[in-house]
Design a protein around this motif. Structure first.
Motif, PDB file in Angstrom:
ATOM      1  N   MET A  74       0.843  -1.187   0.000  1.00  0.00           N
ATOM      2  CA  MET A  74       0.000   0.000   0.000  1.00  0.00           C
ATOM      3  C   MET A  74       0.884   1.245   0.000  1.00  0.00           C
ATOM      4  N   GLY A  75       0.488   2.209  -0.845  1.00  0.00           N
ATOM      5  CA  GLY A  75       1.250   3.447  -0.937  1.00  0.00           C
ATOM      6  C   GLY A  75       0.874   4.419   0.167  1.00  0.00           C
ATOM      7  N   ARG A  76       1.441   5.609   0.076  1.00  0.00           N
ATOM      8  CA  ARG A  76       1.151   6.660   1.046  1.00  0.00           C
ATOM      9  C   ARG A  76       0.833   7.943   0.285  1.00  0.00           C
ATOM     10  N   PRO A  77       0.199   8.899   0.936  1.00  0.00           N
ATOM     11  CA  PRO A  77      -0.105  10.162   0.256  1.00  0.00           C
ATOM     12  C   PRO A  77       1.139  11.015   0.065  1.00  0.00           C
ATOM     13  N   LEU A  78       1.032  11.986  -0.841  1.00  0.00           N
ATOM     14  CA  LEU A  78       2.147  12.904  -1.077  1.00  0.00           C
ATOM     15  C   LEU A  78       2.428  13.738   0.166  1.00  0.00           C
ATOM     16  N   GLN A  79       3.717  13.981   0.405  1.00  0.00           N
ATOM     17  CA  GLN A  79       4.142  14.818   1.514  1.00  0.00           C
ATOM     18  C   GLN A  79       4.981  15.971   0.973  1.00  0.00           C
ATOM     19  N   THR A  80       5.346  16.893   1.859  1.00  0.00           N
ATOM     20  CA  THR A  80       6.104  18.063   1.425  1.00  0.00           C
ATOM     21  C   THR A  80       7.432  17.664   0.805  1.00  0.00           C
ATOM     22  N   TYR A  81       8.096  16.672   1.394  1.00  0.00           N
ATOM     23  CA  TYR A  81       9.355  16.194   0.820  1.00  0.00           C
ATOM     24  C   TYR A  81       9.155  15.714  -0.620  1.00  0.00           C
ATOM     25  N   ASP A  82       8.011  15.099  -0.881  1.00  0.00           N
ATOM     26  CA  ASP A  82       7.723  14.606  -2.224  1.00  0.00           C
ATOM     27  C   ASP A  82       7.525  15.763  -3.199  1.00  0.00           C
ATOM     28  N   ASP A  83       6.826  16.809  -2.748  1.00  0.00           N
ATOM     29  CA  ASP A  83       6.642  17.983  -3.604  1.00  0.00           C
ATOM     30  C   ASP A  83       7.995  18.612  -3.943  1.00  0.00           C
ATOM     31  N   ILE A  84       8.883  18.680  -2.948  1.00  0.00           N
ATOM     32  CA  ILE A  84      10.219  19.229  -3.190  1.00  0.00           C
ATOM     33  C   ILE A  84      10.972  18.350  -4.180  1.00  0.00           C
ATOM     34  N   SER A 102       6.346   2.517  -2.319  1.00  0.00           N
ATOM     35  CA  SER A 102       7.007   1.538  -1.440  1.00  0.00           C
ATOM     36  C   SER A 102       7.443   2.228  -0.155  1.00  0.00           C
ATOM     37  N   PRO A 103       6.502   2.629   0.677  1.00  0.00           N
ATOM     38  CA  PRO A 103       6.843   3.410   1.877  1.00  0.00           C
ATOM     39  C   PRO A 103       7.630   2.632   2.926  1.00  0.00           C
ATOM     40  N   ASP A 104       7.655   1.323   2.832  1.00  0.00           N
ATOM     41  CA  ASP A 104       8.367   0.515   3.815  1.00  0.00           C
ATOM     42  C   ASP A 104       9.770   0.110   3.353  1.00  0.00           C
ATOM     43  N   ASN A 105      10.149   0.560   2.177  1.00  0.00           N
ATOM     44  CA  ASN A 105      11.470   0.208   1.646  1.00  0.00           C
ATOM     45  C   ASN A 105      12.513   1.179   2.198  1.00  0.00           C
ATOM     46  N   ILE A 106      13.208   0.788   3.237  1.00  0.00           N
ATOM     47  CA  ILE A 106      14.169   1.666   3.905  1.00  0.00           C
ATOM     48  C   ILE A 106      15.349   1.997   3.007  1.00  0.00           C
ATOM     49  N   ASP A 107      15.682   1.087   2.069  1.00  0.00           N
ATOM     50  CA  ASP A 107      16.817   1.327   1.177  1.00  0.00           C
ATOM     51  C   ASP A 107      16.590   2.561   0.302  1.00  0.00           C
ATOM     52  N   LEU A 108      15.358   2.796  -0.102  1.00  0.00           N
ATOM     53  CA  LEU A 108      15.055   3.978  -0.911  1.00  0.00           C
ATOM     54  C   LEU A 108      15.299   5.258  -0.119  1.00  0.00           C
ATOM     55  N   TYR A 109      14.907   5.257   1.127  1.00  0.00           N
ATOM     56  CA  TYR A 109      15.135   6.426   1.980  1.00  0.00           C
ATOM     57  C   TYR A 109      16.635   6.653   2.213  1.00  0.00           C
ATOM     58  N   ILE A 110      17.362   5.564   2.425  1.00  0.00           N
ATOM     59  CA  ILE A 110      18.810   5.680   2.640  1.00  0.00           C
ATOM     60  C   ILE A 110      19.484   6.256   1.393  1.00  0.00           C
ATOM     61  N   GLY A 111      19.085   5.763   0.217  1.00  0.00           N
ATOM     62  CA  GLY A 111      19.640   6.281  -1.033  1.00  0.00           C
ATOM     63  C   GLY A 111      19.341   7.756  -1.208  1.00  0.00           C
ATOM     64  N   TRP A 112      18.099   8.147  -0.911  1.00  0.00           N
ATOM     65  CA  TRP A 112      17.691   9.553  -1.024  1.00  0.00           C
ATOM     66  C   TRP A 112      18.491  10.440  -0.081  1.00  0.00           C
ATOM     67  N   MET A 113      18.609  10.047   1.179  1.00  0.00           N
ATOM     68  CA  MET A 113      19.313  10.851   2.168  1.00  0.00           C
ATOM     69  C   MET A 113      20.822  10.895   1.895  1.00  0.00           C
ATOM     70  N   THR A 114      21.380   9.789   1.434  1.00  0.00           N
ATOM     71  CA  THR A 114      22.815   9.760   1.144  1.00  0.00           C
ATOM     72  C   THR A 114      23.154  10.687  -0.012  1.00  0.00           C
ATOM     73  N   LEU A 115      22.342  10.667  -1.054  1.00  0.00           N
ATOM     74  CA  LEU A 115      22.575  11.542  -2.198  1.00  0.00           C
ATOM     75  C   LEU A 115      22.332  13.002  -1.837  1.00  0.00           C
ATOM     76  N   ASN A 116      21.397  13.249  -0.928  1.00  0.00           N
ATOM     77  CA  ASN A 116      21.208  14.621  -0.443  1.00  0.00           C
ATOM     78  C   ASN A 116      22.459  15.131   0.250  1.00  0.00           C
ATOM     79  N   GLY A 117      23.119  14.222   0.963  1.00  0.00           N
ATOM     80  CA  GLY A 117      24.277  14.617   1.758  1.00  0.00           C
ATOM     81  C   GLY A 117      25.487  15.018   0.936  1.00  0.00           C
ATOM     82  N   ILE A 118      25.612  14.498  -0.300  1.00  0.00           N
ATOM     83  CA  ILE A 118      26.812  14.785  -1.079  1.00  0.00           C
ATOM     84  C   ILE A 118      26.669  16.050  -1.913  1.00  0.00           C
ATOM     85  N   GLY A 119      25.541  16.745  -1.814  1.00  0.00           N
ATOM     86  CA  GLY A 119      25.320  17.922  -2.660  1.00  0.00           C
ATOM     87  C   GLY A 119      26.271  19.066  -2.407  1.00  0.00           C
ATOM     88  N   LEU A 120      26.789  19.183  -1.182  1.00  0.00           N
ATOM     89  CA  LEU A 120      27.670  20.296  -0.845  1.00  0.00           C
ATOM     90  C   LEU A 120      29.006  20.206  -1.568  1.00  0.00           C
TER      91      LEU A 120
END
Length: 263
Positions: free
Chosen positions: A1-11, A64-82
């Motif tokens: 089951m999916g989840r609704p859009l959140q602010t992070y998703d809009d960004i 896939s709101p329960d897939n922790i690997d997707l969140y880790i990938g997203w946060m890791t790539l966010n971290g290297i932007g600087l």
């Protein structure tokens, strides 16, 4: 089951749209100014790819709101932007220092130092990726909370040091601006204008990694995402307005040629 859009998703949707165009612009600028030339535009391509892939990971969590690997990938790539932002500024200034050297006749910053900075940036990116995979991620209702690893702390320390050196380089370039070639003063101006945005992005990362502050979507938008977009936009406008750097003749060769012909 999916989840609704959140602010992070809009960004993420906004980032995806912006960086698709930024990637095209970055590739064009690399072709225009040369892939092997150290003008910093390769960093635009790296940042754009990181943001496109990262935003895609975030949007994939909707189904896939329960897939922790997707969140880790997203946060890791966010971290290297600087790191690409700093690399972009250093690469642009390298063209300025080459221009100063040709007209002033003395080396301001040796190429070896610049390559050393590039290696440090590459090391920081690798450490951020490794540290991101080893950090403790907790996702609650699609909102991340991270306990950063020691490796992430080391990577951020490197970026803080390089950002300090970047500030020194900007000051040196400003004091030697009279030796800069015609039409290239805009490089110093653009890097100087972009530096406060890079600094805000750096402070945001330090608050997360060193301060242990839990970010929100609005903090991320205001202190990270928008800062990167502004620097990217300014840099691409600069790149499109700059002429392709011409290869300067080596004075020694000309003198030898004249001496030979006179004989």
């Amino acid at each position: 089951m999916g989840r609704p859009l959140q602010t992070y998703d809009d960004i993420a949707i906004a980032e995806l749209a912006f960086y698709v165009f930024a990637l095209g612009g970055g590739i064009f600028l690399c072709i225009k100014h040369g892939f092997t030339k150290n003008a910093g535009f390769r960093s635009l391509v790296l940042l754009s790819l990181a943001r496109i892939i990262g935003a895609s990971f975030r949007l994939a969590t909707i189904s896939s709101p329960d897939n922790i690997d997707l969140y880790i990938g997203w946060m890791t790539l966010n971290g290297i932007g600087l790191a690409p932002l700093i690399g972009l500024a250093i690469g642009l200034l390298s063209r300025v220092f080459e221009s100063i050297q040709q007209r002033k006749g003395s080396v301001i910053i040796r190429p070896q130092y610049q390559r050393f900075f590039e290696l440090l940036l590459l090391l920081a990116i690798i450490l951020l990726i490794v540290g991101g995979t080893q950090s403790n991620f907790t996702i609650t209702d699609g909102k991340p909370k991270v306990e950063y690893s020691t490796i992430s702390h080391a990577a951020e320390g490197i970026l803080v040091a390089i950002a300090g050196l970047l500030a020194v380089a900007i000051v040196i370039a400003i004091f030697n601006h009279k030796y800069v070639g015609v039409g290239e003063h805009r490089i110093i101006f653009t890097v100087a204008v972009c530096f406060p945005f890079i600094l805000v992005r750096l402070i945001y990362s330090c608050l997360l990694i060193f301060g242990g502050i839990t970010s929100t979507a609005w903090l991320y938008l205001g202190l990270s995402s928008l800062m990167e977009m502004i620097v990217t936009l300014f840099s691409e406008v600069l790149g499109f307005s700059l002429d392709k750097k011409e290869v300067q003749p080596v004075p020694g060769n000309d003198e030898e040629g004249q001496a030979f012909s006179s004989k």
